[in-house]
Enzyme design. Sequence first.
Site, PDB file in Angstrom:
ATOM      1  N   LYS A  42     -14.865  -0.152   4.462  1.00 46.48           N
ATOM      2  CA  LYS A  42     -14.090   0.927   3.847  1.00 46.48           C
ATOM      3  C   LYS A  42     -15.066   2.006   3.386  1.00 46.48           C
ATOM      4  O   LYS A  42     -16.252   1.745   3.180  1.00 46.48           O
ATOM      5  CB  LYS A  42     -13.272   0.409   2.665  1.00 46.48           C
ATOM      6  N   LYS A  44       2.331  -3.290   7.280  1.00 40.50           N
ATOM      7  CA  LYS A  44       2.616  -3.460   5.848  1.00 40.50           C
ATOM      8  C   LYS A  44       4.042  -2.989   5.535  1.00 40.50           C
ATOM      9  O   LYS A  44       4.747  -3.612   4.735  1.00 40.50           O
ATOM     10  CB  LYS A  44       1.602  -2.667   4.997  1.00 40.50           C
ATOM     11  N   TYR A  97      -1.851  -0.589  10.927  1.00 40.86           N
ATOM     12  CA  TYR A  97      -1.958  -1.243   9.611  1.00 40.86           C
ATOM     13  C   TYR A  97      -0.747  -0.911   8.744  1.00 40.86           C
ATOM     14  O   TYR A  97      -0.054  -1.810   8.237  1.00 40.86           O
ATOM     15  CB  TYR A  97      -3.253  -0.812   8.900  1.00 40.86           C
ATOM     16  N   ARG A 101      -7.607  11.251  -0.550  1.00 43.00           N
ATOM     17  CA  ARG A 101      -7.132   9.942  -1.006  1.00 43.00           C
ATOM     18  C   ARG A 101      -7.117   9.934  -2.533  1.00 43.00           C
ATOM     19  O   ARG A 101      -7.880  10.658  -3.178  1.00 43.00           O
ATOM     20  CB  ARG A 101      -8.066   8.818  -0.497  1.00 43.00           C
ATOM     21  N   THR A 112       0.824  -1.206   0.000  1.00 39.81           N
ATOM     22  CA  THR A 112       0.000   0.000   0.000  1.00 39.81           C
ATOM     23  C   THR A 112       0.864   1.265   0.000  1.00 39.81           C
ATOM     24  O   THR A 112       2.003   1.241   0.492  1.00 39.81           O
ATOM     25  CB  THR A 112      -0.881  -0.005   1.277  1.00 39.81           C
ATOM     26  N   ASP A 113       0.286   2.360  -0.477  1.00 36.34           N
ATOM     27  CA  ASP A 113       1.009   3.649  -0.402  1.00 36.34           C
ATOM     28  C   ASP A 113       1.046   4.181   1.030  1.00 36.34           C
ATOM     29  O   ASP A 113       1.767   5.134   1.321  1.00 36.34           O
ATOM     30  CB  ASP A 113       0.380   4.682  -1.341  1.00 36.34           C
ATOM     31  N   GLU A 114       0.264   3.556   1.948  1.00 38.39           N
ATOM     32  CA  GLU A 114       0.202   4.084   3.318  1.00 38.39           C
ATOM     33  C   GLU A 114       1.524   3.901   4.060  1.00 38.39           C
ATOM     34  O   GLU A 114       1.758   4.523   5.090  1.00 38.39           O
ATOM     35  CB  GLU A 114      -0.977   3.448   4.069  1.00 38.39           C
TER      36      GLU A 114
HETATM   37  P1  NAD Z   1      -9.453  -7.686   2.041  1.00 33.60           P
HETATM   38  O1  NAD Z   1      -9.500  -7.481   3.517  1.00 33.60           O
HETATM   39  O2  NAD Z   1     -10.664  -7.443   1.220  1.00 33.60           O
HETATM   40  O3  NAD Z   1      -8.978  -9.181   1.733  1.00 33.60           O
HETATM   41  C1  NAD Z   1      -7.985  -9.828   2.478  1.00 33.60           C
HETATM   42  C2  NAD Z   1      -8.078 -11.315   2.170  1.00 33.60           C
HETATM   43  O4  NAD Z   1      -7.025 -11.968   2.905  1.00 33.60           O
HETATM   44  C3  NAD Z   1      -9.399 -11.959   2.643  1.00 33.60           C
HETATM   45  O5  NAD Z   1      -9.881 -12.839   1.658  1.00 33.60           O
HETATM   46  C4  NAD Z   1      -9.011 -12.727   3.900  1.00 33.60           C
HETATM   47  O6  NAD Z   1      -9.805 -13.873   4.130  1.00 33.60           O
HETATM   48  C5  NAD Z   1      -7.563 -13.097   3.572  1.00 33.60           C
HETATM   49  N1  NAD Z   1      -6.781 -13.306   4.796  1.00 33.60           N
HETATM   50  C6  NAD Z   1      -6.692 -12.507   5.886  1.00 33.60           C
HETATM   51  N2  NAD Z   1      -5.898 -13.067   6.820  1.00 33.60           N
HETATM   52  C7  NAD Z   1      -5.463 -14.246   6.284  1.00 33.60           C
HETATM   53  C8  NAD Z   1      -4.601 -15.274   6.754  1.00 33.60           C
HETATM   54  N3  NAD Z   1      -4.056 -15.208   7.971  1.00 33.60           N
HETATM   55  N4  NAD Z   1      -4.347 -16.323   5.948  1.00 33.60           N
HETATM   56  C9  NAD Z   1      -4.907 -16.414   4.713  1.00 33.60           C
HETATM   57  N5  NAD Z   1      -5.752 -15.489   4.224  1.00 33.60           N
HETATM   58  C10 NAD Z   1      -6.018 -14.405   5.007  1.00 33.60           C
HETATM   59  O7  NAD Z   1      -8.222  -6.792   1.547  1.00 33.60           O
HETATM   60  P2  NAD Z   1      -7.982  -6.083   0.140  1.00 33.60           P
HETATM   61  O8  NAD Z   1      -8.503  -4.706   0.201  1.00 33.60           O
HETATM   62  O9  NAD Z   1      -8.400  -6.978  -0.948  1.00 33.60           O
HETATM   63  O10 NAD Z   1      -6.385  -5.968   0.164  1.00 33.60           O
HETATM   64  C11 NAD Z   1      -5.576  -7.002  -0.396  1.00 33.60           C
HETATM   65  C12 NAD Z   1      -4.116  -6.580  -0.298  1.00 33.60           C
HETATM   66  O11 NAD Z   1      -3.905  -5.358  -1.006  1.00 33.60           O
HETATM   67  C13 NAD Z   1      -3.642  -6.327   1.135  1.00 33.60           C
HETATM   68  O12 NAD Z   1      -2.331  -6.814   1.253  1.00 33.60           O
HETATM   69  C14 NAD Z   1      -3.670  -4.813   1.256  1.00 33.60           C
HETATM   70  O13 NAD Z   1      -2.701  -4.377   2.182  1.00 33.60           O
HETATM   71  C15 NAD Z   1      -3.319  -4.400  -0.154  1.00 33.60           C
HETATM   72  N6  NAD Z   1      -3.831  -3.087  -0.580  1.00 33.60           N
HETATM   73  C16 NAD Z   1      -5.149  -2.780  -0.422  1.00 33.60           C
HETATM   74  C17 NAD Z   1      -5.611  -1.544  -0.867  1.00 33.60           C
HETATM   75  C18 NAD Z   1      -7.068  -1.158  -0.765  1.00 33.60           C
HETATM   76  O14 NAD Z   1      -7.425  -0.018  -1.087  1.00 33.60           O
HETATM   77  N7  NAD Z   1      -7.961  -2.053  -0.380  1.00 33.60           N
HETATM   78  C19 NAD Z   1      -4.733  -0.629  -1.467  1.00 33.60           C
HETATM   79  C20 NAD Z   1      -3.387  -0.996  -1.599  1.00 33.60           C
HETATM   80  C21 NAD Z   1      -2.943  -2.224  -1.159  1.00 33.60           C
HETATM   81  P1  TYD Z   2     -10.737   3.864   4.264  1.00 31.42           P
HETATM   82  O1  TYD Z   2     -11.712   3.453   3.215  1.00 31.42           O
HETATM   83  O2  TYD Z   2     -10.807   3.231   5.609  1.00 31.42           O
HETATM   84  O3  TYD Z   2      -9.278   3.711   3.630  1.00 31.42           O
HETATM   85  P2  TYD Z   2      -7.839   4.226   4.207  1.00 31.42           P
HETATM   86  O4  TYD Z   2      -7.969   4.577   5.622  1.00 31.42           O
HETATM   87  O5  TYD Z   2      -7.006   2.992   4.024  1.00 31.42           O
HETATM   88  O6  TYD Z   2      -7.443   5.362   3.340  1.00 31.42           O
HETATM   89  O7  TYD Z   2     -10.879   5.424   4.487  1.00 31.42           O
HETATM   90  C1  TYD Z   2     -10.754   6.343   3.404  1.00 31.42           C
HETATM   91  C2  TYD Z   2     -10.907   7.746   3.974  1.00 31.42           C
HETATM   92  O8  TYD Z   2     -12.239   7.905   4.451  1.00 31.42           O
HETATM   93  C3  TYD Z   2      -9.999   8.012   5.168  1.00 31.42           C
HETATM   94  O9  TYD Z   2      -9.554   9.365   5.135  1.00 31.42           O
HETATM   95  C4  TYD Z   2     -10.906   7.803   6.368  1.00 31.42           C
HETATM   96  C5  TYD Z   2     -12.264   8.251   5.842  1.00 31.42           C
HETATM   97  N1  TYD Z   2     -13.429   7.544   6.454  1.00 31.42           N
HETATM   98  C6  TYD Z   2     -14.460   8.279   7.018  1.00 31.42           C
HETATM   99  O10 TYD Z   2     -14.443   9.528   7.026  1.00 31.42           O
HETATM  100  N2  TYD Z   2     -15.519   7.612   7.574  1.00 31.42           N
HETATM  101  C7  TYD Z   2     -15.563   6.256   7.610  1.00 31.42           C
HETATM  102  O11 TYD Z   2     -16.551   5.681   8.159  1.00 31.42           O
HETATM  103  C8  TYD Z   2     -14.509   5.501   6.999  1.00 31.42           C
HETATM  104  C9  TYD Z   2     -14.526   3.989   6.997  1.00 31.42           C
HETATM  105  C10 TYD Z   2     -13.459   6.204   6.426  1.00 31.42           C
END
Ligand code: NAD
Ligand code: TYD
Length: 349
Positions: free
Chosen positions: A195, A160, A156, A220, A131-133
């Site tokens: 999210k 990461k 988090y 974001r 992630t970019d975080e």
């Molecule tokens: P998500 O929470 O939707 O999915 C995570 C998946 O991992 C789920 O299917 C869960 O069952 C599985 N999982 C969790 N713990 C596990 C374990 N111990 N063993 C096996 N499986 C396990 O997450 P996502 O949003 O799809 O993110 C996927 C990846 O991408 C993550 O590594 C996250 O850090 C990265 N990422 C997410 C975002 C975003 O905006 N969602 C952005 C950049 C990077």
């Molecule tokens: P989120 O979807 O949790 O992603 P991330 O924290 O990984 O960027 O949140 C996106 C933005 O929205 C973040 O600035 C937090 C804000 N947010 C709210 O204002 N209310 C909410 O209920 C949630 C879940 C997020």
Amino acid sequence: MVNKKVLITGGCGFIGSHVVRLFVNKYPQYNIFNLDALTYSGNLENLVDIENASNYTFLKNDINDADSINHLFKSYKFDSVIHLAAESHVDRSISDPLQFAKTNILGTINLLDSFKKHAQGENRLFYHISTDEVYGTLGETGLFNETTSYDPHSPYSASKASSDHFVRAYGDTYGLPIVISNCSNNYGPNQFPEKLIPLFINNIINRKSLPVYGDGNYTRDWLYVVDHAKAIDLIFHKADRGQTYNIGGFNEWKNIDLVNLLCDLMDERLGREKGESRALITYVKDRPGHDLRYAIDASKINKDLNWTPSLQFEEGLGKTIDWYLNNADWLDNITSGEYQTYYSKQYEN
Ligand code: NAD
Ligand code: TYD
């Protein structure tokens, strides 16, 4: 024809399910293994359309279980890994940091160890999705690029960042072929409604309040999930070993502007008066350690691999809303039960 045995972890989650689908459909000559523990965010319903494909195998396993992971590598002889399994939500990391350290750091080390021991062949690759975080927060200007220093603020992002360091350390110390990509916020179908975007879509449908943290001026950079999956495909096949790529949408939104747009698009689709959903916006207590702004400079992946996002944000957001409205059963199934407990603990106290 190259025949690969690709292990995708976390393939039942939001991004993972789009990556699994793309690989299963686009590469019939590969064997695609999806390893997922099916935690609260993993959902087999995300992959019903490909579950019977002949090149697809689902493995219900936990990356924290080192013995099982080792055994699977030995039996199936995976040559490459695309590692997405993780605890992924910042708010949950604030209430349970240890779980994030276990899965995101120790789970990643388990996979690296098994890969080191068992993965064979000149095409072997460990591709870590991040992630970019990890870069922390930007002020009003500037962009994250691949050389920005790590400065994570949430449990988090700290977990990461640590996993990224371990992946690079295994590359440097043991000579493992690794690549890493760091992506901005994804949105699209199948995202768990914890999210921002799917949580607010679900609340608008149910006329529940829309909890905007702080003053709503946090920013974001949003990317449609299928564009992320396409970038992962390109990096997996084309990136030089040891490389890092940043992936982003060139698409910055302040939360409050995004929420207003979402409200208006939802009102149109639900046949409600303009302004009805905006009236649900409620400013609530801020998230502790809330990063002000994330924004990605994606010029390296654009230049090296010719990748750009394919969708404009309004189009992607419209498609996302339509998916949630057309998949009411999916949403109902995951918002009953444990979700209710999470929601009241997070938002009603
Ligand atoms: P998500 O929470 O939707 O999915 C995570 C998946 O991992 C789920 O299917 C869960 O069952 C599985 N999982 C969790 N713990 C596990 C374990 N111990 N063993 C096996 N499986 C396990 O997450 P996502 O949003 O799809 O993110 C996927 C990846 O991408 C993550 O590594 C996250 O850090 C990265 N990422 C997410 C975002 C975003 O905006 N969602 C952005 C950049 C990077
Ligand atoms: P989120 O979807 O949790 O992603 P991330 O924290 O990984 O960027 O949140 C996106 C933005 O929205 C973040 O600035 C937090 C804000 N947010 C709210 O204002 N209310 C909410 O209920 C949630 C879940 C997020």
